[in-house]
Design a protein around this motif. Sequence first.
Motif, PDB file in Angstrom:
ATOM      1  N   LYS A 170       0.835  -1.203   0.000  1.00 18.91           N
ATOM      2  CA  LYS A 170       0.000   0.000   0.000  1.00 18.91           C
ATOM      3  C   LYS A 170       0.868   1.250   0.000  1.00 18.91           C
ATOM      4  CE  LYS A 170      -4.257  -1.749   2.109  1.00 18.91           C
ATOM      5  NZ  LYS A 170      -5.186  -1.610   3.248  1.00 18.91           N
ATOM      6  N   GLY A 171       1.962   1.209   0.760  1.00 23.92           N
ATOM      7  CA  GLY A 171       2.860   2.352   0.803  1.00 23.92           C
ATOM      8  C   GLY A 171       3.489   2.619  -0.544  1.00 23.92           C
ATOM      9  N   VAL A 172       3.866   1.563  -1.254  1.00 25.11           N
ATOM     10  CA  VAL A 172       4.432   1.712  -2.599  1.00 25.11           C
ATOM     11  C   VAL A 172       3.413   2.333  -3.537  1.00 25.11           C
ATOM     12  CG1 VAL A 172       5.263   0.453  -4.620  1.00 25.11           C
ATOM     13  CG2 VAL A 172       6.108  -0.157  -2.349  1.00 25.11           C
ATOM     14  N   ASP A 173       2.156   1.878  -3.459  1.00 22.40           N
ATOM     15  CA  ASP A 173       1.092   2.431  -4.305  1.00 22.40           C
ATOM     16  C   ASP A 173       0.915   3.931  -4.034  1.00 22.40           C
ATOM     17  OD1 ASP A 173       0.627   0.040  -5.511  1.00 22.40           O
ATOM     18  OD2 ASP A 173      -1.184  -0.450  -4.389  1.00 22.40           O
ATOM     19  N   MET A 174       0.922   4.305  -2.765  1.00 22.86           N
ATOM     20  CA  MET A 174       0.752   5.715  -2.424  1.00 22.86           C
ATOM     21  C   MET A 174       1.894   6.547  -2.972  1.00 22.86           C
ATOM     22  SD  MET A 174      -2.151   5.746  -1.026  1.00 22.86           S
ATOM     23  CE  MET A 174      -3.313   4.729  -0.100  1.00 22.86           C
ATOM     24  N   ASP A 175       3.114   6.011  -2.876  1.00 20.91           N
ATOM     25  CA  ASP A 175       4.274   6.719  -3.426  1.00 20.91           C
ATOM     26  C   ASP A 175       4.139   6.880  -4.935  1.00 20.91           C
ATOM     27  OD1 ASP A 175       5.377   6.928  -0.940  1.00 20.91           O
ATOM     28  OD2 ASP A 175       6.766   5.242  -1.181  1.00 20.91           O
ATOM     29  N   ARG A 176       3.676   5.845  -5.612  1.00 30.73           N
ATOM     30  CA  ARG A 176       3.494   5.910  -7.071  1.00 30.73           C
ATOM     31  C   ARG A 176       2.432   6.939  -7.435  1.00 30.73           C
ATOM     32  NH1 ARG A 176       2.218   1.189 -10.502  1.00 30.73           N
ATOM     33  NH2 ARG A 176       2.777   2.723 -12.059  1.00 30.73           N
ATOM     34  N   ILE A 177       1.351   6.974  -6.669  1.00 28.56           N
ATOM     35  CA  ILE A 177       0.294   7.955  -6.924  1.00 28.56           C
ATOM     36  C   ILE A 177       0.852   9.369  -6.822  1.00 28.56           C
ATOM     37  CG2 ILE A 177      -1.820   8.960  -5.966  1.00 28.56           C
ATOM     38  CD1 ILE A 177      -2.684   6.085  -5.259  1.00 28.56           C
ATOM     39  N   ASP A 178       1.604   9.640  -5.770  1.00 31.96           N
ATOM     40  CA  ASP A 178       2.173  10.972  -5.591  1.00 31.96           C
ATOM     41  C   ASP A 178       3.142  11.318  -6.715  1.00 31.96           C
ATOM     42  OD1 ASP A 178       0.734  11.443  -3.273  1.00 31.96           O
ATOM     43  OD2 ASP A 178       2.300  10.616  -1.964  1.00 31.96           O
ATOM     44  N   THR A 179       3.928  10.331  -7.147  1.00 27.53           N
ATOM     45  CA  THR A 179       4.890  10.563  -8.234  1.00 27.53           C
ATOM     46  C   THR A 179       4.167  10.883  -9.541  1.00 27.53           C
ATOM     47  OG1 THR A 179       6.516   9.080  -7.217  1.00 27.53           O
ATOM     48  CG2 THR A 179       6.773   9.542  -9.572  1.00 27.53           C
ATOM     49  N   LEU A 180       3.124  10.117  -9.839  1.00 29.24           N
ATOM     50  CA  LEU A 180       2.368  10.337 -11.077  1.00 29.24           C
ATOM     51  C   LEU A 180       1.648  11.683 -11.052  1.00 29.24           C
ATOM     52  CD1 LEU A 180       0.909   6.745 -11.537  1.00 29.24           C
ATOM     53  CD2 LEU A 180       2.494   7.891 -13.111  1.00 29.24           C
ATOM     54  N   LEU A 181       1.068  12.016  -9.905  1.00 31.18           N
ATOM     55  CA  LEU A 181       0.367  13.299  -9.806  1.00 31.18           C
ATOM     56  C   LEU A 181       1.339  14.464  -9.955  1.00 31.18           C
ATOM     57  CD1 LEU A 181      -2.115  12.583  -6.877  1.00 31.18           C
ATOM     58  CD2 LEU A 181      -2.685  12.885  -9.296  1.00 31.18           C
ATOM     59  N   ALA A 182       2.530  14.329  -9.400  1.00 29.96           N
ATOM     60  CA  ALA A 182       3.526  15.398  -9.520  1.00 29.96           C
ATOM     61  C   ALA A 182       3.959  15.574 -10.965  1.00 29.96           C
ATOM     62  CB  ALA A 182       4.736  15.084  -8.643  1.00 29.96           C
ATOM     63  N   ALA A 183       4.009  14.471 -11.719  1.00 25.08           N
ATOM     64  CA  ALA A 183       4.480  14.530 -13.106  1.00 25.08           C
ATOM     65  C   ALA A 183       3.398  14.992 -14.076  1.00 25.08           C
ATOM     66  CB  ALA A 183       5.009  13.163 -13.535  1.00 25.08           C
ATOM     67  N   GLU A 184       2.141  14.543 -13.862  1.00 27.16           N
ATOM     68  CA  GLU A 184       1.089  14.775 -14.854  1.00 27.16           C
ATOM     69  C   GLU A 184      -0.099  15.577 -14.331  1.00 27.16           C
ATOM     70  OE1 GLU A 184      -0.056  11.354 -17.126  1.00 27.16           O
ATOM     71  OE2 GLU A 184       1.865  10.358 -16.799  1.00 27.16           O
ATOM     72  N   GLY A 185      -0.236  15.668 -13.028  1.00 29.19           N
ATOM     73  CA  GLY A 185      -1.350  16.430 -12.472  1.00 29.19           C
ATOM     74  C   GLY A 185      -2.626  15.639 -12.313  1.00 29.19           C
ATOM     75  N   LEU A 186      -2.694  14.445 -12.929  1.00 28.06           N
ATOM     76  CA  LEU A 186      -3.885  13.609 -12.809  1.00 28.06           C
ATOM     77  C   LEU A 186      -3.512  12.165 -13.117  1.00 28.06           C
ATOM     78  CD1 LEU A 186      -4.765  13.059 -16.031  1.00 28.06           C
ATOM     79  CD2 LEU A 186      -5.587  15.390 -15.815  1.00 28.06           C
ATOM     80  N   ILE A 187      -4.418  11.253 -12.770  1.00 28.29           N
ATOM     81  CA  ILE A 187      -4.204   9.827 -13.015  1.00 28.29           C
ATOM     82  C   ILE A 187      -5.484   9.224 -13.568  1.00 28.29           C
ATOM     83  CG2 ILE A 187      -3.668   7.579 -11.986  1.00 28.29           C
ATOM     84  CD1 ILE A 187      -2.147   8.989  -9.802  1.00 28.29           C
ATOM     85  N   LEU A 188      -5.354   8.416 -14.615  1.00 27.28           N
ATOM     86  CA  LEU A 188      -6.481   7.678 -15.175  1.00 27.28           C
ATOM     87  C   LEU A 188      -6.383   6.221 -14.749  1.00 27.28           C
ATOM     88  CD1 LEU A 188      -6.286  10.221 -17.108  1.00 27.28           C
ATOM     89  CD2 LEU A 188      -7.383   8.765 -18.818  1.00 27.28           C
ATOM     90  N   VAL A 189      -7.459   5.700 -14.191  1.00 33.70           N
ATOM     91  CA  VAL A 189      -7.466   4.313 -13.737  1.00 33.70           C
ATOM     92  C   VAL A 189      -7.193   3.363 -14.890  1.00 33.70           C
ATOM     93  CG1 VAL A 189      -8.909   2.478 -12.781  1.00 33.70           C
ATOM     94  CG2 VAL A 189      -8.953   4.755 -11.754  1.00 33.70           C
ATOM     95  N   ARG A 190      -7.723   3.659 -16.078  1.00 34.39           N
ATOM     96  CA  ARG A 190      -7.528   2.719 -17.183  1.00 34.39           C
ATOM     97  C   ARG A 190      -6.062   2.608 -17.591  1.00 34.39           C
ATOM     98  NH1 ARG A 190     -10.386   6.650 -20.631  1.00 34.39           N
ATOM     99  NH2 ARG A 190      -8.869   7.818 -21.842  1.00 34.39           N
TER     100      ARG A 190
END
Length: 209
Positions: A8-28
Amino acid sequence: PRIVWAAKGVDMDRIDTLLAAEGLILVREHAELRSALHSRWREGTLIRLHPGVYAPGGPVSQNLRLLALCRWAPRGVIHGATGAALWLDAWTGGVVHLANPVRLVATPGVLVTLRSIPAEHVWRLRGLAVASAAYCAAELAAVDDGRSAMQMFLAGLTSGDAVEDAARALVGTSGNAARQRVVKGLAANPWSPAERLLHDLMRGAGITN
């Protein structure tokens, strides 16, 4: 349990990294993060802009909202009043007009028109898929008496010939009779309704073609 929490911690880190890079995340695009994204949304640290599209909580810029829409509907094209406002650098928010070749799930703040805009009239503007200035001007001519087109003439964004060409791609759509009448009066690139009226009167008197 330690392994579960580590994942879960790894997932949260990935979410923060993706949001910092792109500003949003698509589940698909990141299906493995679905559960973690949903948890963050329930906690209130993420907001959902469209089904399966997440962004950080807090104020969201208009450009990011539009980018999220284009990412959510990759075949969609921003058109009509929204497209014209973007071309004229006058977009301040509100309902977004989106043309899409297939039906979409309803999403707040988006008015979807079932339409396929020809590829030659689809442009990239600040990373967004937007109908060409000529197409937006021709489309709106059915309801605004050519005012959007004339603003675009003044800004050097399009011409009467280009608007007339774009109007051919709109044959069969709502308001086409009024559109064709107005577009004909835009051929001389008038800069105001008064000038367009003068051209119409001169043409009616046989002074010009």
